[in-house]
Design a protein around this motif. Structure first.
Motif, PDB file in Angstrom:
ATOM      1  N   ARG A 214       0.831  -1.204   0.000  1.00 57.62           N
ATOM      2  CA  ARG A 214       0.000   0.000   0.000  1.00 57.62           C
ATOM      3  C   ARG A 214       0.870   1.261   0.000  1.00 57.62           C
ATOM      4  NH1 ARG A 214      -4.411   0.454   4.627  1.00 57.62           N
ATOM      5  NH2 ARG A 214      -2.526   0.244   5.906  1.00 57.62           N
ATOM      6  N   PHE A 217       2.407   1.706  -3.497  1.00 54.81           N
ATOM      7  CA  PHE A 217       1.453   2.191  -4.491  1.00 54.81           C
ATOM      8  C   PHE A 217       1.253   3.704  -4.366  1.00 54.81           C
ATOM      9  CE2 PHE A 217      -0.515  -2.117  -5.345  1.00 54.81           C
ATOM     10  CZ  PHE A 217      -0.295  -2.072  -6.716  1.00 54.81           C
ATOM     11  N   VAL A 225       2.277  -2.221 -11.813  1.00 52.98           N
ATOM     12  CA  VAL A 225       1.840  -2.985 -10.639  1.00 52.98           C
ATOM     13  C   VAL A 225       2.897  -4.010 -10.259  1.00 52.98           C
ATOM     14  CG1 VAL A 225       0.105  -4.603  -9.774  1.00 52.98           C
ATOM     15  CG2 VAL A 225      -0.603  -2.624 -11.134  1.00 52.98           C
ATOM     16  N   THR A 228       5.815  -2.293  -8.544  1.00 49.55           N
ATOM     17  CA  THR A 228       5.456  -1.807  -7.212  1.00 49.55           C
ATOM     18  C   THR A 228       5.428  -2.939  -6.197  1.00 49.55           C
ATOM     19  OG1 THR A 228       4.124  -0.056  -8.220  1.00 49.55           O
ATOM     20  CG2 THR A 228       3.712  -0.546  -5.911  1.00 49.55           C
ATOM     21  N   GLU A 289      -2.638  -9.645  -7.375  1.00 48.85           N
ATOM     22  CA  GLU A 289      -2.333  -9.043  -8.678  1.00 48.85           C
ATOM     23  C   GLU A 289      -3.156  -9.690  -9.792  1.00 48.85           C
ATOM     24  OE1 GLU A 289       1.354  -8.196 -11.744  1.00 48.85           O
ATOM     25  OE2 GLU A 289       1.733  -9.143  -9.801  1.00 48.85           O
ATOM     26  N   SER A 294      -4.825  -2.562  -8.263  1.00 47.36           N
ATOM     27  CA  SER A 294      -4.236  -1.432  -8.972  1.00 47.36           C
ATOM     28  C   SER A 294      -3.927  -0.306  -7.992  1.00 47.36           C
ATOM     29  CB  SER A 294      -5.171  -0.925 -10.063  1.00 47.36           C
ATOM     30  OG  SER A 294      -6.363  -0.412  -9.489  1.00 47.36           O
ATOM     31  N   ARG A 295      -3.215   0.708  -8.465  1.00 48.43           N
ATOM     32  CA  ARG A 295      -2.863   1.838  -7.616  1.00 48.43           C
ATOM     33  C   ARG A 295      -4.116   2.559  -7.119  1.00 48.43           C
ATOM     34  NH1 ARG A 295       0.608   3.403 -10.439  1.00 48.43           N
ATOM     35  NH2 ARG A 295       2.437   2.943  -9.179  1.00 48.43           N
TER      36      ARG A 295
END
Length: 315
Positions: A214, A217, A225, A228, A289, A294-295
């Motif tokens: 978290r 991101f 993704v 990250t 994932e 996603s962000r």
């Protein structure tokens, strides 16, 4: 203390499909072993008698087993309990009439073969109804733990991460039970306690990784993704390795020095922590994932504008 110092994040997610495939095969293999060979339930779950006896000299377990076989207890499990003079005898459930006299019968049979008297330390009887109740309560405890973790991770993070966390925990529990089924190791209350402890240990490791995912991101705006998640896992790798290694060192000591009764507990945790470290990296994060994390899912919600609030700058 840092064991690893990487200049670039490791590409863990490059192997996510291979890891998911391997985990799927292992889970299916565990289910197959449980279906074909079953679980070697201990007397805590099946019912029976546990007898602890003391010998004046180091006990010859082979001779003790032969004596019990001659006395009609060929299915007895005999093992050392602490010292070489203390022996634990486990006898599966028999009829109620026979069960009441099992302790005296075993001591009498052993004393006929010993030059010095064998002393009875304790006798414990577990009835079939109690054993079945313990089995049901143990399964219910694991189910409630998984449901509670699912709700907790959903509220704290996001539902995709929640599914990944619970799938990772279920993966660890199933593989551990599969190991006990494959090797036909005795599954008793100490093993059940180890699995419940494993659930707590594994979710703690997973939450640490999710917290860093978290943060990554929100901090890394120009990365994919995959990149990250790789950055988050790499940044927590030192903590994961140090925690797992120190815990396993203690468990190895317990396994070799804790006596026969603690072997199942130590075995379950040793195997479970090794599998749990792998699943925290690959299973939990990879499933999140694959489900499309996603962000945008990790960004905090925008502030809610109160009705009638003047957002213009004060002139």
């Amino acid at each position: 203390m840092r064991i690893f110092n990487f200049s670039q994040p490791l590409n863990f997610m490059r192997l996510k499909w291979a890891a998911v495939g391997l985990s799927t095969l292992l889970v299916l293999g565990s289910f197959a072993s449980i279906a074909i060979k079953g679980i070697n339930w201990g007397l805590d779950f099946t019912g029976g008698t546990v007898i602890e006896v003391g010998f004046a000299t180091p006990a010859d377990l082979t001779a003790v087993r032969q004596t019990l076989t001659d006395a009609g207890y060929g299915d007895a499990v005999v093992q050392l309990f602490g010292t070489s003079r203390d022996v634990l005898i486990r006898i599966p459930l028999r009829t109620d009439v026979e069960q009441a006299a099992v302790g005296d019968s075993v001591i009498s049979a052993l004393n006929t073969q010993q030059s010095e008297p064998v002393t009875m330390r304790r006798v414990e009887f577990v009835g079939p109804s109690v054993g079945q109740e313990l089995k049901e309560d143990g399964g219910l405890a694991m189910l409630i733990a998984l449901i509670g973790i699912l709700l907790y991770v959903t509220m704290r993070f996001e539902w995709r991460l929640s599914v990944g966390a619970v799938a990772s925990l279920a993966h660890d529990v199933i593989l551990t039970m599969g190991l006990f089924s494959l090797l036909q190791l005795e599954f008793d209350l100490t093993v059940l306690a180890a699995i419940l402890a494993l659930i707590g240990y594994s979710i703690n490791d997973t939450i640490v990784v999710f917290d860093r995912i978290r943060e990554s991101f929100r901090k890394l705006r120009a990365t994919s993704v995959d990149e990250t998640i790789n950055d988050a896992i790499t940044s927590t790798l030192n903590r994961t390795v140090i925690t797992s290694a120190t815990t396993m060192m203690v468990l190895v000591v317990l396994f070799y020095m804790g006596g026969a009764l603690i072997h199942g507990f130590a075995t379950a945790l040793l195997f479970g922590i090794a599998i749990g470290t792998y699943s925290s990296i690959y299973v939990a994060s990879a499933i999140a994932e694959i489900l499309g994390i996603s962000r945008e899912d990790m960004l905090p919600p925008p502030p809610v504008e109160k009705e009638g609030e003047n957002t213009d700058a004060i002139m």
